[in-house]
Write a protein that holds these residues in place. Structure first.
Motif, PDB file in Angstrom:
ATOM      1  N   LEU A  32       0.713  -1.418   0.017  1.00 52.16           N
ATOM      2  CA  LEU A  32      -0.064  -0.024   0.096  1.00 52.16           C
ATOM      3  C   LEU A  32       0.781   1.376   0.072  1.00 52.16           C
ATOM      4  O   LEU A  32       0.607   2.042  -0.776  1.00 52.16           O
ATOM      5  CB  LEU A  32      -1.137  -0.061   1.065  1.00 52.16           C
ATOM      6  CG  LEU A  32      -2.094  -0.886   1.052  1.00 52.16           C
ATOM      7  CD1 LEU A  32      -3.135  -0.740   2.237  1.00 52.16           C
ATOM      8  CD2 LEU A  32      -2.896  -0.409  -0.289  1.00 52.16           C
ATOM      9  N   PRO A  33       1.814   1.287   0.556  1.00 53.82           N
ATOM     10  CA  PRO A  33       2.591   2.616   0.692  1.00 53.82           C
ATOM     11  C   PRO A  33       3.189   2.695  -0.641  1.00 53.82           C
ATOM     12  O   PRO A  33       3.257   4.222  -1.015  1.00 53.82           O
ATOM     13  CB  PRO A  33       3.794   2.529   1.677  1.00 53.82           C
ATOM     14  CG  PRO A  33       3.262   1.360   2.485  1.00 53.82           C
ATOM     15  CD  PRO A  33       2.350   0.422   1.625  1.00 53.82           C
ATOM     16  N   HIS A  34       3.408   1.990  -1.586  1.00 52.62           N
ATOM     17  CA  HIS A  34       3.841   2.165  -2.971  1.00 52.62           C
ATOM     18  C   HIS A  34       2.873   2.556  -3.813  1.00 52.62           C
ATOM     19  O   HIS A  34       2.935   3.062  -4.976  1.00 52.62           O
ATOM     20  CB  HIS A  34       4.667   1.102  -3.412  1.00 52.62           C
ATOM     21  CG  HIS A  34       5.999   0.857  -2.583  1.00 52.62           C
ATOM     22  ND1 HIS A  34       7.158   1.798  -2.649  1.00 52.62           N
ATOM     23  CD2 HIS A  34       6.204  -0.132  -1.477  1.00 52.62           C
ATOM     24  CE1 HIS A  34       7.892   1.116  -1.655  1.00 52.62           C
ATOM     25  NE2 HIS A  34       7.699   0.128  -1.204  1.00 52.62           N
ATOM     26  N   GLY A  73       1.916  13.595   1.629  1.00 53.03           N
ATOM     27  CA  GLY A  73       3.214  13.998   1.647  1.00 53.03           C
ATOM     28  C   GLY A  73       3.941  13.766  -0.013  1.00 53.03           C
ATOM     29  O   GLY A  73       4.886  14.407  -0.205  1.00 53.03           O
ATOM     30  N   ASP A  74       3.276  12.971  -0.629  1.00 57.13           N
ATOM     31  CA  ASP A  74       3.627  12.717  -1.903  1.00 57.13           C
ATOM     32  C   ASP A  74       2.986  13.896  -2.981  1.00 57.13           C
ATOM     33  O   ASP A  74       3.728  13.975  -4.268  1.00 57.13           O
ATOM     34  CB  ASP A  74       3.194  11.442  -2.467  1.00 57.13           C
ATOM     35  CG  ASP A  74       3.817  10.040  -1.595  1.00 57.13           C
ATOM     36  OD1 ASP A  74       4.813  10.518  -1.233  1.00 57.13           O
ATOM     37  OD2 ASP A  74       2.994   9.240  -1.726  1.00 57.13           O
ATOM     38  N   ILE A  87       3.653  17.442  -8.108  1.00 56.90           N
ATOM     39  CA  ILE A  87       3.364  18.699  -8.613  1.00 56.90           C
ATOM     40  C   ILE A  87       4.735  19.112  -9.068  1.00 56.90           C
ATOM     41  O   ILE A  87       4.859  19.612 -10.182  1.00 56.90           O
ATOM     42  CB  ILE A  87       2.576  19.421  -7.658  1.00 56.90           C
ATOM     43  CG1 ILE A  87       1.330  19.174  -7.367  1.00 56.90           C
ATOM     44  CG2 ILE A  87       2.875  20.798  -7.907  1.00 56.90           C
ATOM     45  CD1 ILE A  87       0.583  19.948  -6.229  1.00 56.90           C
ATOM     46  N   GLY A  88       5.863  18.839  -8.163  1.00 57.13           N
ATOM     47  CA  GLY A  88       7.245  19.575  -8.570  1.00 57.13           C
ATOM     48  C   GLY A  88       7.845  18.735  -9.881  1.00 57.13           C
ATOM     49  O   GLY A  88       8.249  19.217 -10.644  1.00 57.13           O
TER      50      GLY A  88
END
Length: 79
Positions: free
Chosen positions: A50-52, A58-59, A64-65
């Motif tokens: 799930l974290p991937h 935080g992502d 956006i960057g």
């Protein structure tokens, strides 16, 4: 999937908690408690996957960057 240094450290920290849950789930499954063992194995797998897959708050700035830099800087065509 390439992981940077921070991604590798995060994966290692996740595995520290997920491996014991998975081993206990496997032992429970082999002892004959299919629901509890299968559930614990599913939890261990979800802890790693799930974290991937999910986008966390935080992502969002990083994504956006990446889009802004990708639209501002064009890669040269190889000829």
């Amino acid at each position: 999937m390439r992981l940077g240094i921070l991604g590798t450290i995060q994966l290692a920290a996740t595995l520290i908690f997920a491996v014991p849950v998975g081993v206990f789930g496997l032992n429970t499954l082999l002892d004959g408690q299919q629901i509890l063992g299968g559930g614990l194995l599913a939890v261990a797998v979800l802890m790693v996957v799930l974290p991937h897959v999910l986008t966390t708050p935080g992502d969002i700035p990083a994504k956006i960057g990446e889009k802004l830099v990708g639209s501002a800087v064009k890669t040269p065509d190889d000829e």
